[in-house]
Design an enzyme around this catalytic site. Structure first.
Site, PDB file in Angstrom:
ATOM      1  N   PHE A 147       0.539  -0.739   0.322  1.00  0.00           N
ATOM      2  CA  PHE A 147      -0.117   0.145   0.219  1.00  0.00           C
ATOM      3  C   PHE A 147       1.138   1.277   0.255  1.00  0.00           C
ATOM      4  O   PHE A 147       0.041   2.328  -0.538  1.00  0.00           O
ATOM      5  CB  PHE A 147      -0.755  -0.406   1.071  1.00  0.00           C
ATOM      6  CG  PHE A 147      -0.060   0.344   2.312  1.00  0.00           C
ATOM      7  CD1 PHE A 147       0.640   1.995   2.618  1.00  0.00           C
ATOM      8  CD2 PHE A 147       0.741  -0.052   3.317  1.00  0.00           C
ATOM      9  CE1 PHE A 147       0.717   2.258   3.651  1.00  0.00           C
ATOM     10  CE2 PHE A 147       1.139  -0.233   4.478  1.00  0.00           C
ATOM     11  CZ  PHE A 147       1.381   1.365   4.646  1.00  0.00           C
ATOM     12  N   LYS A 171      -1.175  -6.764  -9.832  1.00  0.00           N
ATOM     13  CA  LYS A 171      -2.721  -6.667  -8.578  1.00  0.00           C
ATOM     14  C   LYS A 171      -1.650  -5.804  -7.463  1.00  0.00           C
ATOM     15  O   LYS A 171      -1.145  -5.975  -6.154  1.00  0.00           O
ATOM     16  CB  LYS A 171      -2.886  -7.905  -8.127  1.00  0.00           C
ATOM     17  CG  LYS A 171      -3.835  -8.440  -7.241  1.00  0.00           C
ATOM     18  CD  LYS A 171      -3.751  -9.475  -5.954  1.00  0.00           C
ATOM     19  CE  LYS A 171      -2.929  -8.452  -4.478  1.00  0.00           C
ATOM     20  NZ  LYS A 171      -3.885  -7.317  -3.833  1.00  0.00           N
ATOM     21  N   GLU A 174      -4.689  -3.946  -1.903  1.00  0.00           N
ATOM     22  CA  GLU A 174      -6.463  -3.998  -1.807  1.00  0.00           C
ATOM     23  C   GLU A 174      -6.925  -2.318  -0.894  1.00  0.00           C
ATOM     24  O   GLU A 174      -8.342  -1.914  -1.294  1.00  0.00           O
ATOM     25  CB  GLU A 174      -7.206  -5.195  -1.244  1.00  0.00           C
ATOM     26  CG  GLU A 174      -6.593  -5.508   0.623  1.00  0.00           C
ATOM     27  CD  GLU A 174      -5.666  -6.217   0.048  1.00  0.00           C
ATOM     28  OE1 GLU A 174      -4.681  -6.027  -0.729  1.00  0.00           O
ATOM     29  OE2 GLU A 174      -5.568  -7.143   1.555  1.00  0.00           O
ATOM     30  N   ARG A 175      -6.126  -1.552  -0.331  1.00  0.00           N
ATOM     31  CA  ARG A 175      -5.927  -0.479   0.334  1.00  0.00           C
ATOM     32  C   ARG A 175      -6.107   0.998  -0.428  1.00  0.00           C
ATOM     33  O   ARG A 175      -6.694   1.887  -0.103  1.00  0.00           O
ATOM     34  CB  ARG A 175      -5.477  -0.577   1.852  1.00  0.00           C
ATOM     35  CG  ARG A 175      -5.585  -1.634   2.477  1.00  0.00           C
ATOM     36  CD  ARG A 175      -4.841  -1.712   3.357  1.00  0.00           C
ATOM     37  NE  ARG A 175      -3.677  -2.151   3.688  1.00  0.00           N
ATOM     38  CZ  ARG A 175      -2.851  -2.342   4.495  1.00  0.00           C
ATOM     39  NH1 ARG A 175      -2.863  -1.695   5.964  1.00  0.00           N
ATOM     40  NH2 ARG A 175      -1.170  -3.220   4.634  1.00  0.00           N
ATOM     41  N   SER A 224       4.899  -6.933   3.329  1.00  0.00           N
ATOM     42  CA  SER A 224       5.422  -7.749   4.274  1.00  0.00           C
ATOM     43  C   SER A 224       5.975  -8.592   4.626  1.00  0.00           C
ATOM     44  O   SER A 224       6.547  -9.465   3.513  1.00  0.00           O
ATOM     45  CB  SER A 224       4.014  -7.457   5.854  1.00  0.00           C
ATOM     46  OG  SER A 224       3.476  -8.645   5.680  1.00  0.00           O
ATOM     47  N   CYS A 279       9.583   0.929   3.633  1.00  0.00           N
ATOM     48  CA  CYS A 279      10.501   0.728   3.690  1.00  0.00           C
ATOM     49  C   CYS A 279      12.132   0.762   4.050  1.00  0.00           C
ATOM     50  O   CYS A 279      12.517   0.174   4.677  1.00  0.00           O
ATOM     51  CB  CYS A 279      10.743  -0.273   2.723  1.00  0.00           C
ATOM     52  SG  CYS A 279      11.193  -0.307   1.215  1.00  0.00           S
ATOM     53  N   GLU A 379       9.280  -4.185  13.037  1.00  0.00           N
ATOM     54  CA  GLU A 379       8.438  -3.061  11.925  1.00  0.00           C
ATOM     55  C   GLU A 379       7.505  -2.843  13.147  1.00  0.00           C
ATOM     56  O   GLU A 379       6.421  -3.117  12.785  1.00  0.00           O
ATOM     57  CB  GLU A 379       8.596  -3.897  10.995  1.00  0.00           C
ATOM     58  CG  GLU A 379       8.573  -2.359   9.604  1.00  0.00           C
ATOM     59  CD  GLU A 379       8.219  -3.338   8.673  1.00  0.00           C
ATOM     60  OE1 GLU A 379       7.163  -4.480   8.122  1.00  0.00           O
ATOM     61  OE2 GLU A 379       8.549  -2.378   7.667  1.00  0.00           O
TER      62      GLU A 379
HETATM   63  P1  NAD Z   1       1.463  -6.498   2.715  1.00  0.00           P
HETATM   64  O1  NAD Z   1       2.238  -7.737   3.108  1.00  0.00           O
HETATM   65  O2  NAD Z   1      -0.056  -6.959   3.669  1.00  0.00           O
HETATM   66  O3  NAD Z   1       0.789  -6.644   1.496  1.00  0.00           O
HETATM   67  C1  NAD Z   1       0.949  -6.405   0.033  1.00  0.00           C
HETATM   68  C2  NAD Z   1       0.676  -6.926  -0.851  1.00  0.00           C
HETATM   69  O4  NAD Z   1       0.971  -8.323  -0.664  1.00  0.00           O
HETATM   70  C3  NAD Z   1      -0.537  -6.482  -1.089  1.00  0.00           C
HETATM   71  O5  NAD Z   1      -1.155  -6.023  -2.134  1.00  0.00           O
HETATM   72  C4  NAD Z   1      -1.393  -7.998  -0.221  1.00  0.00           C
HETATM   73  O6  NAD Z   1      -3.165  -7.782  -0.749  1.00  0.00           O
HETATM   74  C5  NAD Z   1      -0.640  -9.355  -0.540  1.00  0.00           C
HETATM   75  N1  NAD Z   1      -0.272 -10.453   0.562  1.00  0.00           N
HETATM   76  C6  NAD Z   1      -0.379  -9.847   1.644  1.00  0.00           C
HETATM   77  N2  NAD Z   1       0.319 -10.417   2.193  1.00  0.00           N
HETATM   78  C7  NAD Z   1       0.232 -12.066   1.487  1.00  0.00           C
HETATM   79  C8  NAD Z   1       0.469 -13.207   1.161  1.00  0.00           C
HETATM   80  N3  NAD Z   1       0.445 -14.199   2.037  1.00  0.00           N
HETATM   81  N4  NAD Z   1       0.522 -14.026  -0.107  1.00  0.00           N
HETATM   82  C9  NAD Z   1      -0.028 -13.016  -1.086  1.00  0.00           C
HETATM   83  N5  NAD Z   1      -0.439 -12.043  -1.222  1.00  0.00           N
HETATM   84  C10 NAD Z   1      -0.062 -11.243  -0.227  1.00  0.00           C
HETATM   85  O7  NAD Z   1       2.082  -5.748   3.057  1.00  0.00           O
HETATM   86  P2  NAD Z   1       1.449  -3.766   3.434  1.00  0.00           P
HETATM   87  O8  NAD Z   1       0.992  -3.859   4.354  1.00  0.00           O
HETATM   88  O9  NAD Z   1       0.466  -3.485   2.256  1.00  0.00           O
HETATM   89  O10 NAD Z   1       2.725  -3.327   3.354  1.00  0.00           O
HETATM   90  C11 NAD Z   1       3.643  -2.528   3.961  1.00  0.00           C
HETATM   91  C12 NAD Z   1       4.513  -3.870   3.970  1.00  0.00           C
HETATM   92  O11 NAD Z   1       5.431  -3.980   2.613  1.00  0.00           O
HETATM   93  C13 NAD Z   1       4.822  -3.103   5.066  1.00  0.00           C
HETATM   94  O12 NAD Z   1       5.948  -4.020   6.349  1.00  0.00           O
HETATM   95  C14 NAD Z   1       6.553  -2.745   4.516  1.00  0.00           C
HETATM   96  O13 NAD Z   1       7.832  -2.443   4.727  1.00  0.00           O
HETATM   97  C15 NAD Z   1       7.090  -2.910   2.982  1.00  0.00           C
HETATM   98  N6  NAD Z   1       7.585  -3.055   1.950  1.00  0.00           N
HETATM   99  C16 NAD Z   1       8.729  -2.888   1.366  1.00  0.00           C
HETATM  100  C17 NAD Z   1       8.872  -2.671   0.380  1.00  0.00           C
HETATM  101  C18 NAD Z   1      11.111  -3.038   0.331  1.00  0.00           C
HETATM  102  O14 NAD Z   1      11.156  -3.291  -1.290  1.00  0.00           O
HETATM  103  N7  NAD Z   1      11.279  -4.107   1.111  1.00  0.00           N
HETATM  104  C19 NAD Z   1       9.050  -1.086  -0.209  1.00  0.00           C
HETATM  105  C20 NAD Z   1       7.682  -1.168   0.315  1.00  0.00           C
HETATM  106  C21 NAD Z   1       7.343  -1.427   1.372  1.00  0.00           C
END
Ligand code: NAD
Length: 486
Positions: A147, A171, A174-175, A224, A279, A379
């Site tokens: 998101f 994809k 969703e948020r 995450s 991140c 985190e």
């Molecule tokens: P999230 O993991 O909740 O969701 C990310 C995406 O994956 C969404 O599209 C979600 O629908 C999908 N998703 C969630 N769980 C899943 C699963 N088990 N299997 C398949 N798809 C799944 O993350 P978020 O809350 O949207 O984003 C914030 C997180 O992203 C933080 O932990 C941040 O540090 C990380 N982030 C990392 C980077 C990087 O480059 N390392 C960059 C940006 C954000």
């Protein structure tokens, strides 16, 4: 209405489940994300696959013409896109514009694909035998985004995947589904065969269907660490090529010789920019020796002075994404306090005029948080910075390497020797020296290590070219008597 873009047309989803999308600053409803069912995942993947069969045959020099047009469209629509990002994600307009600049930079780099995807050639590896390698597209590539950068993160992958000749399914989170609705409208105006890129809305279940679809060849995930680990395992179990960028807990080390005036705003911006939802956000400042004297005061002051409010207004920080996220951050701060931390800047319950329904937290500083507390390694993903004190650079580096994440670590110093040691020994993917957010330019990989990354090749730059192509090696012999007619 939030729609899918499949087989070259905008389609209303037949979903019977929806995720409500709310403006994080005002709680105003913005739409409902459809949780696309398996049949729509199948349609999106099939569309990308049949498009790929044709698109891969289009010469790469023609394929990148789409990217030149896309860059121009992103530039001309930048303000509208930035506003959309701010409305759905909460960050300030300046931050949204910055995010889009990073997206555009990736389009520019991927436009160099005619050279980037060239192979290698060795003449006469044995008498009369030549050997060469070529890079070919993979097929259908799935991009699953988080998101916090609705405009930028899909672009770590999308322009490279297209330019390499693949079919794509994106994809979004969703948020924050709205930014990609606009980006896809622009994409369809750039001469790209419309079925090459497909937009599929949904949640983790939609992702799982996508990842395990037999025609998907490669999966790019950012989110995450729990999600990254799960996606890595699922994609691996289905034999897919996969790259998963995960969460972070980024330390910034400040040595006593650092320049307070220059470093303070940079560190504060790293910790509190995008409300700490980056991140690459600093979440621990490790003050070494006498650095604790000056830096503690200056960081507290910078935190307390940061203006917070609706990102569309003249403020330095917006809200966090959701009430759930805000509650999670508040409970982590409470846990830190019960573990012994002092709240020296307390931003937990701010009064924001007009933002009564928003998910606001002002910058918050924790001091004296015991290293044994779980919060030191968790985190927080909000505008919370903990200050820690150690006596030597070695102790600071040991602390950097204690946690399980390895996204970024930064050092502030005037000492080249300390900087060399730090960049060599910090076990992270991105290192900053006198820089608070070590965000790689598009021509470098967006790196990450340990629990912050699962896979081998990262997003952006040459890594992306390698990820989105299959290298094929050809060994060739043409005996003289077969071909010499003269
Ligand atoms: P999230 O993991 O909740 O969701 C990310 C995406 O994956 C969404 O599209 C979600 O629908 C999908 N998703 C969630 N769980 C899943 C699963 N088990 N299997 C398949 N798809 C799944 O993350 P978020 O809350 O949207 O984003 C914030 C997180 O992203 C933080 O932990 C941040 O540090 C990380 N982030 C990392 C980077 C990087 O480059 N390392 C960059 C940006 C954000």
């Amino acid at each position: 209405m939030i729609r899918n873009f499949i087989a070259g047309e905008w389609r209303a989803s037949t979903a019977n489940q929806f995720f409500p999308v709310l403006n994080p600053a005002t709680a105003e409803p913005l739409g409902q994300t459809p949780i696309s069912p398996a049949s729509e995942v199948d349609e999106a993947v099939n569309s990308a696959h049949s498009a790929y069969e044709r698109w891969r045959r289009v010469p790469v020099g023609d394929r990148v013409q789409v990217l030149h047009k896309l860059k121009a469209r992103l530039e001309s629509d930048l303000e509208d896109l930035a506003r959309t990002i701010t409305v759905e994600c909460g960050k300030t307009l300046a931050e949204s514009r910055g995010e889009l600049r990073r997206a555009i930079e990736n389009v520019e780099v991927a436009a160099g694909m005619p050279m980037l995807m060239q192979g290698n050639f060795s003449e006469d590896i044995a008498s009369g035998i030549d050997e060469f390698s070529i890079r070919q597209p993979l097929g259908v590539c799935a991009i699953i985004a988080p998101f916090n950068f609705p405009g930028m993160i899909p672009f770590w992958f999308l322009p490279y995947a297209i330019a390499c000749g693949n079919g794509v399914v994106v994809k979004p989170s969703e948020r924050v589904p709205l930014t990609m609705q606009k980006v896809f409208t622009l994409l369809t105006e750039c001469g790209l065969p419309a079925d090459v890129v497909n937009l599929l809305n949904g949640d983790r279940h939609t992702s799982e269907l996508l990842i395990s679809h037999p025609l998907v060849r490669a999966v790019s995930f950012v989110g995450s660490s729990a999600g990254a680990r799960a996606v890595y395992a699922l994609a691996g179990a289905h034999g897919k090529r996969v790259q998963c960028q995960g969460g972070a807990k980024n330390p910034i080390v400040v040595l006593p010789d650092a320049d307070i005036d220059n470093a303070t705003p940079v560190i504060a911006d790293s910790a509190f920019g995008c409300a700490g939802q980056r991140c690459l956000a600093a979440s621990m400042a490790i003050l070494v020796g006498d650095a604790r004297k000056g830096f503690g005061d200056s960081l507290r002051q910078a935190a307390a002075q940061r203006t917070t409010g609706n990102g569309l207004d003249e403020v330095q920080m917006g809200p966090v994404i959701s009430p759930e996220s805000r509650n999670r951050i508040l409970s982590l701060v409470d846990r830190a306090v019960s573990d012994g931390a002092r709240l020296t800047v307390d931003g937990r319950y701010p009064q924001i005029a007009g933002g009564e329904l928003g998910n606001f937290i002002r910058p918050t500083i924790l001091e004296g948080l015991p290293l044994a507390s779980d919060v030191t390694r968790t985190e927080i993903f909000g505008p919370v910075l903990s200050l820690h004190e150690v006596d030597t650079v070695d102790e600071a580096i040991a602390l950097v390497n204690t946690g399980s994440y390895g996204n970024m670590a930064c050092l502030f110093t005037r000492s080249g020797d300390a900087a060399r040691k730090f960049r060599s020994e910090a076990e992270v993917g991105n290192v900053g020296i006198n820089v608070g957010v070590a965000a790689p330019m598009a021509f470098f990989p967006f790196s990450g290590a340990r629990e912050s990354f699962f896979g081998d090749l990262h997003g952006q730059g040459r890594d992306a070219v390698r990820f989105f192509t299959q290298e094929k090696v050809v060994v060739e012999r043409w005996p003289k008597d077969w071909t010499r007619q003269f």
